[in-house]
Design an enzyme around this catalytic site. Sequence first.
Site, PDB file in Angstrom:
ATOM      1  N   HIS A  76       0.784  -1.515  -0.132  1.00 42.61           N
ATOM      2  CA  HIS A  76       0.010   0.049   0.400  1.00 42.61           C
ATOM      3  C   HIS A  76       0.823   1.565   0.119  1.00 42.61           C
ATOM      4  O   HIS A  76       1.473   1.331   0.673  1.00 42.61           O
ATOM      5  CB  HIS A  76      -0.374   0.209   1.320  1.00 42.61           C
ATOM      6  CG  HIS A  76      -2.332  -0.626   0.936  1.00 42.61           C
ATOM      7  ND1 HIS A  76      -3.077  -0.852   2.124  1.00 42.61           N
ATOM      8  CD2 HIS A  76      -1.996  -2.169   0.715  1.00 42.61           C
ATOM      9  CE1 HIS A  76      -4.132  -1.706   0.848  1.00 42.61           C
ATOM     10  NE2 HIS A  76      -3.264  -2.159   0.663  1.00 42.61           N
ATOM     11  N   TYR A 205      -9.637   5.121   7.194  1.00 41.30           N
ATOM     12  CA  TYR A 205      -9.607   5.444   9.127  1.00 41.30           C
ATOM     13  C   TYR A 205     -10.558   5.965   9.092  1.00 41.30           C
ATOM     14  O   TYR A 205     -10.318   7.405   8.525  1.00 41.30           O
ATOM     15  CB  TYR A 205      -8.438   5.965   9.461  1.00 41.30           C
ATOM     16  CG  TYR A 205      -7.080   4.579   9.907  1.00 41.30           C
ATOM     17  CD1 TYR A 205      -7.206   4.102  10.916  1.00 41.30           C
ATOM     18  CD2 TYR A 205      -6.317   4.147   8.454  1.00 41.30           C
ATOM     19  CE1 TYR A 205      -6.163   3.318  10.993  1.00 41.30           C
ATOM     20  CE2 TYR A 205      -5.508   3.867   8.633  1.00 41.30           C
ATOM     21  CZ  TYR A 205      -5.177   3.518   9.875  1.00 41.30           C
ATOM     22  OH  TYR A 205      -4.304   1.955  10.099  1.00 41.30           O
ATOM     23  N   PRO A 297      -5.082  -0.980  19.103  1.00 44.18           N
ATOM     24  CA  PRO A 297      -4.025  -1.077  17.535  1.00 44.18           C
ATOM     25  C   PRO A 297      -4.728   0.244  16.333  1.00 44.18           C
ATOM     26  O   PRO A 297      -4.066  -0.478  15.340  1.00 44.18           O
ATOM     27  CB  PRO A 297      -5.374  -1.981  17.348  1.00 44.18           C
ATOM     28  CG  PRO A 297      -6.433  -1.735  18.020  1.00 44.18           C
ATOM     29  CD  PRO A 297      -5.727  -0.900  19.445  1.00 44.18           C
ATOM     30  N   LYS A 301       0.963  -0.893  15.316  1.00 47.78           N
ATOM     31  CA  LYS A 301       2.194  -1.201  16.198  1.00 47.78           C
ATOM     32  C   LYS A 301       2.152  -2.304  16.608  1.00 47.78           C
ATOM     33  O   LYS A 301       3.834  -2.894  17.154  1.00 47.78           O
ATOM     34  CB  LYS A 301       2.248   0.106  16.748  1.00 47.78           C
ATOM     35  CG  LYS A 301       2.323   1.710  15.492  1.00 47.78           C
ATOM     36  CD  LYS A 301       3.548   1.684  15.121  1.00 47.78           C
ATOM     37  CE  LYS A 301       2.957   2.696  13.421  1.00 47.78           C
ATOM     38  NZ  LYS A 301       3.795   2.447  12.859  1.00 47.78           N
ATOM     39  N   TYR A 389       3.278   6.177  10.129  1.00 48.31           N
ATOM     40  CA  TYR A 389       3.244   4.610   9.830  1.00 48.31           C
ATOM     41  C   TYR A 389       3.704   3.699   8.886  1.00 48.31           C
ATOM     42  O   TYR A 389       3.758   3.071   9.743  1.00 48.31           O
ATOM     43  CB  TYR A 389       1.357   5.285   9.194  1.00 48.31           C
ATOM     44  CG  TYR A 389       0.277   4.254   8.751  1.00 48.31           C
ATOM     45  CD1 TYR A 389      -0.664   4.324   9.533  1.00 48.31           C
ATOM     46  CD2 TYR A 389       0.256   3.918   7.868  1.00 48.31           C
ATOM     47  CE1 TYR A 389      -1.794   3.137   9.378  1.00 48.31           C
ATOM     48  CE2 TYR A 389      -0.550   2.763   7.734  1.00 48.31           C
ATOM     49  CZ  TYR A 389      -1.902   2.667   8.434  1.00 48.31           C
ATOM     50  OH  TYR A 389      -2.691   2.244   8.258  1.00 48.31           O
TER      51      TYR A 389
END
Length: 396
Positions: A76, A205, A297, A301, A389
Amino acid sequence: MVQTARTQVAIIGAGPAGLLLAHLLHLAGVRSVVLENRSQQYIEERIRAGLLEQGTVDLLIECGVGERLKRESLVHHGIELRFGGRGHRIDLTALTGGRTVTIYAQHEVIKDLVKARLDAGGEIRFEVSDVSVHDFSGPTPRVRYRESGAERELACDFIAGCDGFHGICRESIPAGVLTVYDHHYPFAWLGVLTETPPVSPELIYTHHERGFALFTMRTTRVSRLYLQCTPDEDLANWPDDRIWEELRARLGTDGGVNLREGPILQKGITAMRGFVVEPMQYHRLFLAGDAAHIVPPTGAKGLNLAVADVRILARALAAHYAGRGMDLLERYSATCLRRIWRAQRFSWWMTTLLHRFPGEGPLRTRLQLAELDYLVHSKAASTALAENYTGLPFDD
Ligand code: APR
Ligand code: PHB
């Protein structure tokens, strides 16, 4: 009579931390035995996270367990943040000079690692019970356990506590040694695995007045969806219809949502917690992964931190066995904790930005929306998100 065997490193737990540590030690010529209380089938089917940072993928490939990962994973280059009924893409790759994240389920990583160990003649003892750790404040630690009813003992030089949050290693460190940092978030995630193609090629998200939702995936045919729920949520209150209705409402944009319903393969509740113990070592006992820390979550990570810990631990143990002393081992905890706290901060920040806090008024919501607006329109702010991220450097 207790049967005694000997190894260099006794590893408790065959999660990602324990298995990868065993593999990395093997590559460095260090012998280990992994003790796991569940069966091989159980650990290879257990549904957990699925997002790998760039550094995690690079390490798995470098150490020779990345063949299937390269073939079957989904790379991604961006994520979507959805709020106020609109989606905004964060171009992770452009913002980080070429970095990506990869979708590959944790239990697939487990299968690859188990296979690599067993093919190399490595010892993983599944379905052992009553594991206990002894004498690790001196030079000759021992581990006791039961296997097929028989009592056994493993003498070793070091013990690696890779036995997850509910394991026995952390608890075996004498009282007063560890400082515990623990925070419970006032919500949880309802996670759903469903046989339906992803609604979008990238993760979404979502900030929504009904609560956070995350759309992610496992393959091109299987989606993974999460909904914010209460910490004491009863799964019985979530029949499939209600899940689809809620997902549709939270993921919906001004242009609607193309969510296709499919069979729900699995449902579960994930608690949201931030937890760290300091230090992560006591003489010859070293903690790694969930045994030492838990992140909520939201930033995915957990698995990545476990991988980073054992990378550092394997190097330190290899240096010791190569005659380069205990220096790296002595610094193990401090080296890991620096990155762990930064990941803990990032996970806390993403969690606070995107979830609805029960009992709080509209001010928090407006502040979240203002921050999201800033985040997607400021290159500096988006870059900070993208750097964290895709994974901060290992930096050891
Ligand atoms: N004896 C032997 N094995 C044990 C014991 C015990 N007393 N207690 C726990 N275990 C085993 C568990 O069955 C599990 O297989 O230890 C393993 C710990 O693995 P994980 O919980 O997966 O922890 P870790 O390897 O640190 O991986 C980090 O990242 O995605 C997150 O939480 C997720 O599992 C994940 C983690
Ligand atoms: C997942 O795919 O399970 C996943 C992805 C991203 C997250 C959390 C979980 O932030």
